[in-house]
Scaffold this motif. Structure first.
Motif, mmCIF file in Angstrom:
data_model
loop_
_atom_site.group_PDB
_atom_site.id
_atom_site.type_symbol
_atom_site.label_atom_id
_atom_site.label_comp_id
_atom_site.label_asym_id
_atom_site.label_seq_id
_atom_site.Cartn_x
_atom_site.Cartn_y
_atom_site.Cartn_z
ATOM 1 N N ASP A 25 42.412 15.567 22.914
ATOM 2 C CA ASP A 25 41.027 15.623 22.472
ATOM 3 C C ASP A 25 40.072 15.907 23.636
ATOM 4 O O ASP A 25 40.243 15.384 24.735
ATOM 5 N N HIS B 222 37.549 18.244 10.668
ATOM 6 C CA HIS B 222 36.761 17.008 10.519
ATOM 7 C C HIS B 222 35.427 17.095 11.259
ATOM 8 O O HIS B 222 34.576 16.238 11.084
ATOM 9 N N ASP B 223 35.285 18.095 12.139
ATOM 10 C CA ASP B 223 34.054 18.204 12.921
ATOM 11 C C ASP B 223 33.091 19.199 12.284
ATOM 12 O O ASP B 223 33.406 19.851 11.288
ATOM 13 N N ARG C 257 47.788 16.403 20.109
ATOM 14 C CA ARG C 257 46.470 17.045 20.171
ATOM 15 C C ARG C 257 45.651 16.326 21.235
ATOM 16 O O ARG C 257 45.367 15.145 21.112
ATOM 17 N N HIS D 190 38.160 9.761 27.039
ATOM 18 C CA HIS D 190 37.371 8.526 27.074
ATOM 19 C C HIS D 190 38.075 7.429 26.284
ATOM 20 O O HIS D 190 38.960 7.709 25.477
ATOM 21 N N ARG E 297 28.916 14.285 9.710
ATOM 22 C CA ARG E 297 30.289 14.815 9.615
ATOM 23 C C ARG E 297 31.102 14.052 8.571
ATOM 24 O O ARG E 297 32.089 14.568 8.052
ATOM 25 N N ASP F 283 33.947 6.332 16.108
ATOM 26 C CA ASP F 283 33.845 7.791 16.105
ATOM 27 C C ASP F 283 35.024 8.412 15.339
ATOM 28 O O ASP F 283 35.653 9.366 15.797
ATOM 29 N N GLU G 162 42.055 20.767 22.360
ATOM 30 C CA GLU G 162 40.834 20.774 21.561
ATOM 31 C C GLU G 162 39.690 21.018 22.534
ATOM 32 O O GLU G 162 39.212 20.104 23.217
HETATM 33 C C1 GLC Z 1 36.529 15.578 19.573
HETATM 34 C C2 GLC Z 1 36.716 15.160 18.131
HETATM 35 C C3 GLC Z 1 35.426 14.645 17.597
HETATM 36 C C4 GLC Z 1 34.949 13.492 18.447
HETATM 37 C C5 GLC Z 1 34.882 13.890 19.917
HETATM 38 C C6 GLC Z 1 34.683 12.722 20.804
HETATM 39 O O1 GLC Z 1 35.667 16.640 19.684
HETATM 40 O O2 GLC Z 1 37.199 16.226 17.389
HETATM 41 O O3 GLC Z 1 35.556 14.242 16.271
HETATM 42 O O4 GLC Z 1 33.704 13.059 18.026
HETATM 43 O O5 GLC Z 1 36.088 14.499 20.335
HETATM 44 O O6 GLC Z 1 35.846 11.953 20.855
#
Ligand code: GLC
Length: 652
Positions: free
Chosen positions: A284, A395-396, A282, A184, A520, A141, A326
């Motif tokens: 996530d 990146h998303d 950051r 995770h 993406r 991912d 985030e």
């Molecule tokens: C966050 C990241 C994204 C990722 C998701 C799951 O949203 O920015 O790119 O897929 O977490 O880890």
């Protein structure tokens, strides 16, 4: 705060600390621990107080904070103290960020170290290196499925390379931001293997179930994050013979934060990266940290308590380190990730301003600022000592998570408006030059999000293919306009690598089986340095974009009104195509900048009388800080060319 119960516990904990901790000079550590202990104890107690091993877990927590403090280098400790003395340092307009992948931008971490000059040429001084921790090949991912939290992915280098990069950045007065994936882990992480082997300690790190009973209850209300590639929120594990919760991809196992051991592990990891020299971490997917049957399991109160607790603990060991939340959620929810109170219930100092980002894209497609104005007004004021990360692309994907009530107030019907936006950015809509791609289409709800590079979404790809000089000019203006907004809105602008030279969609991901289903990747390009060199050739799109953005950055850095102290006033004008706000210098009255942006593709007029009270802007000669020009005026109306913005000051 002093309070007997927690204080006597603190004394007991200090007595139980390992001798190697007790022997050290931990003066600063103890004063901070004393100051935060009541909060730490209270939060830990709300979350885990019912457990028999509560006190043991508290001892372990204190040990983790102390051991990481002992590990922390002198130079970083000095920085902590400097930042304590200047505690609003990150609200300054001097910070400008960029997010990039070390490998795609520069090959690896060592290569990145050699490209810092490029970032400085642009004016960037806060570097967000996208996730670099070890992930399984393929099922990663993009770095967000970590299999080892203490090692750097071999493809980009090793821990020493990272430390070296941190030192290089420090010498150049640049900040380092690193990702920590807190929600995770990869299914290839050691904890997952131990869970599979049936070790109860590690089974308790995850949410696993022998049958569908609990998973089905969850599924009634849990939305799907990746409906196309990973439908459902649970995955059957053959070895374990159990269902495991996997809210994101099926190889990303959600961590169980109702277990204090998980919390302590993650704190230890955060402090480890703080000690490698990260200035900012950051965090996530923070909205997802707490799961509850019968809810969407996002933004739960306990998720906030966990973040408050992480912050309180991090402040004891590494108070100079900031957190970015985030959380790509509704505006009323995003704001909560700063915390309820800057002193006693703080969470993350910085949060992604996904609301502003999506609203800007709405303004691009509609060519007006109707929803932008409504949406920004619905964004509650944030705490002092908190700031936004303002961005155009990252990146998303771009989600269209506007508040339906705002959409209606702007005069649109929410479902059809979203369909229009999707059609617009994927180029289906008649007049659109946009070349985006749908991402995350959900068959059940009909929702979709948008992928694509900024330049391609802004029409540059189409214009270049058609050799349409006028179209090229327009898309460049649009890209600059969007950057003009994130630079002046209030908060840290976060550029996305490649946008400064107009990198187009990159289709190479389609040759990679692991990536092909995730659009993406279209906007995670490998930088072509020959293209980047075109920034030196006059008249190329690369030069026009790079120079425009670097000029903006230079102006931003010397304009104190752009610092973020809740010093923005939105101005409603009679012209729906304009987005207008005033920024004032928090340290000096009478020093203000009027930001005016025209989202239309024809010239628009601002009636200076619309600025409300009679202001200097009506009577003085105006000058645009960005271009240095005096904009045209017609009677008492200001003329704003198509897709242009002004940062106006009134000259005496
Ligand atoms: C966050 C990241 C994204 C990722 C998701 C799951 O949203 O920015 O790119 O897929 O977490 O880890």
């Amino acid at each position: 705060m002093y309070e007997q119960v927690s204080h006597s516990l603190l004394n007991r904990i200090l007595d139980q600390l390992k001798p190697e901790i007790r022997k050290r000079d931990l003066r600063y550590f103890y004063t901070r621990l004393g100051a935060n202990f009541y909060a730490i104890y209270s939060l830990f107690h709300v979350l885990y107080g019912k457990r028999d091993d509560f006190e043991q877990q508290m001892v372990r927590l204190a040990e983790v904070m102390a051991l990481n403090y002992i590990e922390r280098k002198k130079s970083l400790k000095r920085l902590d103290i400097e930042r304590e003395n200047d505690h609003t340092w990150f609200l300054s307009q001097e910070w400008v960020g960029m997010a990039l992948y070390a490998n795609a931008f520069a090959g690896d971490l060592q290569g990145l170290g050699k490209r810092l000059g490029y970032l400085q040429e642009l004016g960037v001084n806060m570097l967000h290196v996208m996730p670099i921790l070890q992930c399984p090949k393929g099922a990663s991912d993009g770095g967000y499925a970590v299999s080892d939290y203490r090692n750097v992915d071999r493809d980009v280098g090793d821990l020493e390379d990272l430390r070296q990069l941190a030192r290089q950045l420090r010498k150049r007065d640049m900040l380092l931001t690193l990702d920590v994936v807190v929600n995770h882990v990869s299914d290839q992480h050691e904890w997952a293997f131990k869970a599979r082997e049936g070790e109860q300690t590690y089974l308790d790190y995850f949410y696993t179930y022998p049958n569908r009973e609990v998973p089905d209850m969850f599924e009634e209300t849990l939305p799907e994050v990746f409906p196309e590639t990973s439908p459902g929120n649970f995955t059957w594990d053959e070895t374990m013979q159990r269902w495991v919760m996997t809210v994101f991809n099926d190889y990303q196992w959600d961590l169980n934060y109702s277990n204090p051991a998980v919390f302590i592990e993650m704190l230890d990891i955060l402090l480890f990266w703080a000690n490698q020299g990260a200035d900012i971490l950051r965090l996530d997917a923070v909205a997802f940290l707490w799961k509850k049957i019968g809810t969407i399991s996002q933004n739960e109160r306990e998720a906030h308590l966990i973040l408050q607790l992480l912050k309180d603990c991090c402040q004891v060991t590494a108070p100079g380190v900031l957190f970015i939340a985030e959380a790509i959620v509704a505006p009323v929810e995003i704001i909560k990730y700063f915390g309820e109170d800057a002193v006693i219930a703080k969470e993350c100092e910085i949060a992604y301003n996904a609301t502003f980002m999506a609203l800007l894209w709405d303004a691009v497609a509609t060519r007006n600022a109707k929803l932008l104005n409504k949406g920004i007004r619905s964004l509650p004021d944030k705490l002092d000592r908190a700031t936004w990360l303002n961005y155009v692309r990252c990146h998303d994907d771009i989600g269209l998570g506007f508040d339906d009530a705002d959409v209606r107030r702007a005069g649109y019907e929410p479902v059809s408006h979203r369909r229009f936006l999707l059609d617009y950015f994927t180029g289906e809509y008649d007049e659109s030059l946009s070349r985006g791609y749908p991402f995350g289409h959900n068959e059940k709800s009909g929702d979709s999000r948008i992928a694509g590079s900024l330049a391609s979404l802004a029409g540059l790809e189409t214009a270049l293919a058609r050799d349409d000089e006028e179209g090229i000019r327009r898309s460049i203006d649009l890209i600059l306009l969007l950057h003009g907004m994130i630079m002046s809105f209030g908060g840290i602008p976060l550029l996305y690598y490649g946008d400064e030279i107009g990198v187009l969609n990159d289709f190479s991901f389609m040759e990679d089986e692991e990536k092909i289903n995730d659009t993406r990747w279209i906007h995670r390009p490998k930088i072509d340095w020959e293209k980047a060199a075109l920034r030196h050739r006059h008249g190329t799109p690369e030069q026009r974009l790079f120079d425009g953005i670097s000029r903006m950055i230079a102006v931003r850095k010397i304009t104190p009104a752009f610092a973020d102290f809740n010093n923005r006033e939105l101005i409603q004008t009679g012209n729906p195509h304009l987005f207008v706000f005033r920024r004032n210098n928090p340290f000096e009255t009478d020093d203000e900048v009027l930001v005016v942006a025209n989202f239309d593709d024809s010239p628009q007029y601002l009636d200076l009388g619309d600025l409300g009270k009679r202001t200097r802007f009506e009577y003085s000669r105006l000058r645009d800080l960005y271009s240095g020009d005096t904009p045209s005026q017609f009677k008492d109306q200001l003329v704003i060319p198509p897709h242009r913005f002004y940062w106006l000051i009134a000259e005496r």
